[in-house]
Scaffold this motif. Structure first.
Motif, short mmCIF file in Angstrom:
data_model
loop_
_atom_site.label_atom_id
_atom_site.label_comp_id
_atom_site.label_asym_id
_atom_site.label_seq_id
_atom_site.Cartn_x
_atom_site.Cartn_y
_atom_site.Cartn_z
N LYS A 134 8.48 2.62 -16.04
CA LYS A 134 9.24 3.59 -15.45
C LYS A 134 9.44 3.11 -14.06
CE LYS A 134 6.25 7.55 -17.38
NZ LYS A 134 5.89 8.51 -17.16
N GLU A 135 11.04 3.84 -14.40
CA GLU A 135 11.85 4.07 -12.00
C GLU A 135 11.05 4.40 -11.12
OE1 GLU A 135 16.03 4.55 -12.46
OE2 GLU A 135 16.23 3.05 -14.14
N GLY A 136 11.19 3.63 -10.45
CA GLY A 136 10.32 4.47 -9.12
C GLY A 136 9.65 3.67 -7.94
N THR A 137 8.72 3.53 -7.26
CA THR A 137 8.09 2.83 -6.47
C THR A 137 6.25 4.06 -6.52
OG1 THR A 137 8.15 4.94 -4.87
CG2 THR A 137 9.09 3.42 -4.70
N LEU A 138 5.48 2.81 -7.23
CA LEU A 138 4.08 3.79 -7.48
C LEU A 138 3.54 4.68 -7.13
CD1 LEU A 138 2.28 -0.53 -6.29
CD2 LEU A 138 3.69 0.78 -8.69
N SER A 139 2.62 5.40 -7.22
CA SER A 139 2.36 6.74 -6.27
C SER A 139 1.82 6.11 -5.16
CB SER A 139 1.35 7.37 -7.53
OG SER A 139 -0.07 6.70 -8.03
N THR A 140 1.94 7.40 -4.41
CA THR A 140 0.97 6.88 -3.10
C THR A 140 -1.11 7.07 -3.54
OG1 THR A 140 0.39 9.77 -3.06
CG2 THR A 140 1.89 8.09 -2.11
N SER A 141 -1.30 7.47 -4.65
CA SER A 141 -2.76 7.50 -5.25
C SER A 141 -2.97 6.23 -5.77
CB SER A 141 -3.11 8.56 -6.65
OG SER A 141 -2.43 8.46 -7.86
N THR A 142 -1.89 5.81 -6.69
CA THR A 142 -2.36 3.99 -6.90
C THR A 142 -2.17 3.17 -5.48
OG1 THR A 142 -0.85 4.11 -9.01
CG2 THR A 142 -1.57 1.88 -8.00
N ILE A 143 -1.53 3.19 -4.26
CA ILE A 143 -1.77 2.17 -3.41
C ILE A 143 -2.95 2.78 -2.83
CG2 ILE A 143 -0.90 2.14 -0.79
CD1 ILE A 143 1.86 2.98 -1.77
N GLU A 144 -3.57 3.73 -2.39
CA GLU A 144 -4.50 4.12 -2.08
C GLU A 144 -6.35 3.38 -2.77
OE1 GLU A 144 -8.26 6.78 -1.53
OE2 GLU A 144 -6.86 6.50 -3.35
N TYR A 145 -5.41 3.47 -4.03
CA TYR A 145 -7.07 3.28 -4.63
C TYR A 145 -6.85 1.43 -4.09
CZ TYR A 145 -9.74 3.27 -9.18
OH TYR A 145 -10.86 3.28 -9.67
N ASN A 146 -5.53 0.81 -4.20
CA ASN A 146 -6.13 -0.70 -3.93
C ASN A 146 -6.37 -0.39 -2.60
OD1 ASN A 146 -4.05 -2.77 -6.01
ND2 ASN A 146 -3.44 -0.32 -5.91
N HIS A 147 -6.66 -0.06 -1.54
CA HIS A 147 -6.75 0.35 -0.39
C HIS A 147 -8.70 0.19 -0.61
CE1 HIS A 147 -9.13 2.12 2.92
NE2 HIS A 147 -7.94 1.73 4.28
N ARG A 148 -8.95 1.66 -1.21
CA ARG A 148 -10.45 1.49 -1.91
C ARG A 148 -10.78 0.64 -2.74
NH1 ARG A 148 -11.41 5.79 -6.40
NH2 ARG A 148 -10.20 7.22 -5.27
N ILE A 149 -10.46 -0.58 -2.78
CA ILE A 149 -10.93 -2.15 -4.19
C ILE A 149 -11.49 -2.78 -3.07
CG2 ILE A 149 -10.41 -3.87 -5.76
CD1 ILE A 149 -8.61 -1.52 -7.74
N LEU A 150 -9.36 -3.03 -2.15
CA LEU A 150 -10.40 -4.07 -1.06
C LEU A 150 -11.68 -3.77 -0.43
CD1 LEU A 150 -6.44 -4.67 -0.25
CD2 LEU A 150 -8.63 -6.66 -0.56
N LYS A 151 -11.35 -2.52 0.45
CA LYS A 151 -12.77 -2.11 0.88
C LYS A 151 -14.13 -2.13 0.42
CE LYS A 151 -13.72 2.51 3.87
NZ LYS A 151 -14.14 3.28 3.99
N ASN A 152 -14.70 -1.79 -0.36
CA ASN A 152 -14.91 -1.85 -1.17
C ASN A 152 -15.57 -3.38 -1.37
OD1 ASN A 152 -17.42 -2.64 -3.39
ND2 ASN A 152 -17.15 -1.19 -4.14
N ILE A 153 -14.80 -4.29 -1.50
CA ILE A 153 -14.87 -5.88 -1.57
C ILE A 153 -15.76 -6.32 -0.23
CG2 ILE A 153 -13.23 -8.49 -1.42
CD1 ILE A 153 -12.04 -6.82 -4.71
N ARG A 176 -2.75 10.16 0.60
CA ARG A 176 -2.11 10.56 -0.59
C ARG A 176 -0.94 12.03 -0.54
NH1 ARG A 176 -6.54 11.51 -5.91
NH2 ARG A 176 -6.97 8.32 -5.18
N ILE A 177 -0.38 11.60 -1.40
CA ILE A 177 0.77 12.92 -1.11
C ILE A 177 0.34 13.86 -2.92
CG2 ILE A 177 2.63 14.08 -1.43
CD1 ILE A 177 3.60 11.90 0.25
#
Length: 396
Positions: A134-153, A176-177
């Motif tokens: 699909k066109e467009g950018t990643l959802s804000t929830s996906t970006i927030e999820y990547n933040h969560r993974i890095l925080k865990n690691i 997250r919007i």
């Protein structure tokens, strides 16, 4: 070659673990070291024994030599595979493979600073990163999820004392919007119910439970007959079923609050009784071919095996097309359930409990728009106060 371990005091509650492996060809001592802080001498000696085991097993890599992907493997085997649910682990690994590891692949663990993390999260806002075509950018929830993974690691890296400072420490979670959910209104829900009369009982009962209780897909698949009290008219949600790595996995629901009892509409109880009778006949007919084992799931294939989660989504899409209904996702039946209750004036706390939300604020965030609409409708009840007063004033 004699090998020995020792501890050296480095400061208050700080110790250096030293493991000597003898000498090299030039007479230089070969040793592995690791500094631990905030522990007593006795605890340091215990950690030394663990450190020696890791070195001898070839598992210890000093942080200044460990690249980020290598640590992810350590995190995966020593933490993620044990502490994360199978579904969550698969999702974490997918994000790591697609975005996180490629970005940090050339960096050593102790070289990654807060600014590197911020730059990475900012890079996720660029166009063309979606993997779904699909066109467009990643959802804000996906970006927030990547933040969560890095925080865990990086939390694990600090806990295991491989790095002194956590680069995630002062990085705020990306906002997250919450997208406005697509739901059926009352008229569309009634039309849906009408269309279900022409479908197989299994699907009819499943969809009716989904829209009247707000159960998640995995919770529906995890329902067993022992969780259904037809006399009281309730469902116990105690487990969820998912499909990971080619096999079905039964697990506890999403959160502790997701373990709950939900009351069913009376009209649906009668349908469930008929479905139970049909289910029993199907079980007897399958006889030795039954593969349900000890489980008695409500929704199975003819031989007792649980339905594949994707088969529900596929059936739902075809059903929508067949009856020319407005398309919403299967998961949106959960949102429809909540919205119908909101519009009927049911308190948000009750709705939160039925949905299994950990916090009423979650309900308020997701359904804020619907709650505002219901609030506006509620204020109309006060109009009669003014109207009656105006009539009295005119009569006076």
């Amino acid at each position: 070659m004699k090998m020995a371990g020792s501890i050296e005091k480095r400061g208050k509650d700080s110790w250096r673990l030293v493991y000597s492996l003898g000498f090299d060809a030039n007479g230089k001592r070969i040793k592995k070291t690791k500094t631990v802080k905030g522990v007593t001498k006795r605890e340091a000696n215990k950690l030394l024994a663990q450190f020696i085991t890791e070195v001898e097993a070839g598992e210890y890599i000093s942080p200044e030599k460990m690249f980020f992907p290598a640590f992810v493997e350590e995190w995966k085997s020593k933490y993620a595979e044990t502490h994360l649910s199978p579904n969550t682990l698969v999702t974490y690994l997918l994000h790591l493979k697609n975005r996180i590891i490629p970005y940090f692949s050339e960096m050593k663990l102790d070289q990654i600073k807060s600014m590197h993390i911020l730059n990475f999260l900012k890079s996720l806002e660029a166009e063309g990163l979606r993997k779904d075509g699909k066109e467009g950018t990643l959802s804000t929830s996906t970006i927030e999820y990547n933040h969560r993974i890095l925080k865990n690691i990086f939390n694990r890296a600090v806990e295991w004392q491989l790095i002194k400072k956590n680069p995630m420490e002062n990085i705020k979670k990306p906002k997250r919007i919450q997208k406005e959910t697509s739901v059926y209104d009352k008229a569309e829900a009634e039309l849906l119910m009408s269309c279900l009369q022409k479908e197989k009982t299994l699907w009819s009962v499943m969809i009716k439970i989904a829209i009247t209780t707000g159960l998640r897909r995995g919770e529906l698949l995890g329902l067993e007959w022992k969780h259904v009290d037809l006399e009281k008219g309730t469902l116990q949600i105690k487990q969820a079923l998912s499909y990971v790595n080619q096999k079905h996995i039964i697990r506890e629901p999403k959160t502790k609050n997701s373990i709950r009892i939900v009351t069913l509409p009376e009209a649906l109880i009668d349908e469930l009784k008929k479905y139970k009778s049909t289910w029993n006949k199907r079980r007897l007919k399958a006889s030795n071919l039954w593969e349900g084992g000890q489980y008695q799931f409500l929704f199975t294939s003819w031989h007792g095996k649980p339905l594949h989660p994707s088969s529900i989504t596929t059936w739902w899409r075809r059903f929508i097309t067949r009856h020319k209904l407005r398309y919403i996702r299967f998961h949106d039946l959960r949102h429809t359930s909540a919205t119908l209750l909101i519009n009927s004036g049911v308190h948000a706390k009750i709705i939160s409990s039925r949905l299994g939300h950990a916090d009423i604020r979650t309900t308020m965030n997701i359904y804020g728009h619907a709650l505002q609409e219901a609030d506006r409708e509620a204020t109309k009840h006060f109009d009669t106060l003014f109207t009656n007063n105006e009539i009295r004033d005119l009569e006076a």
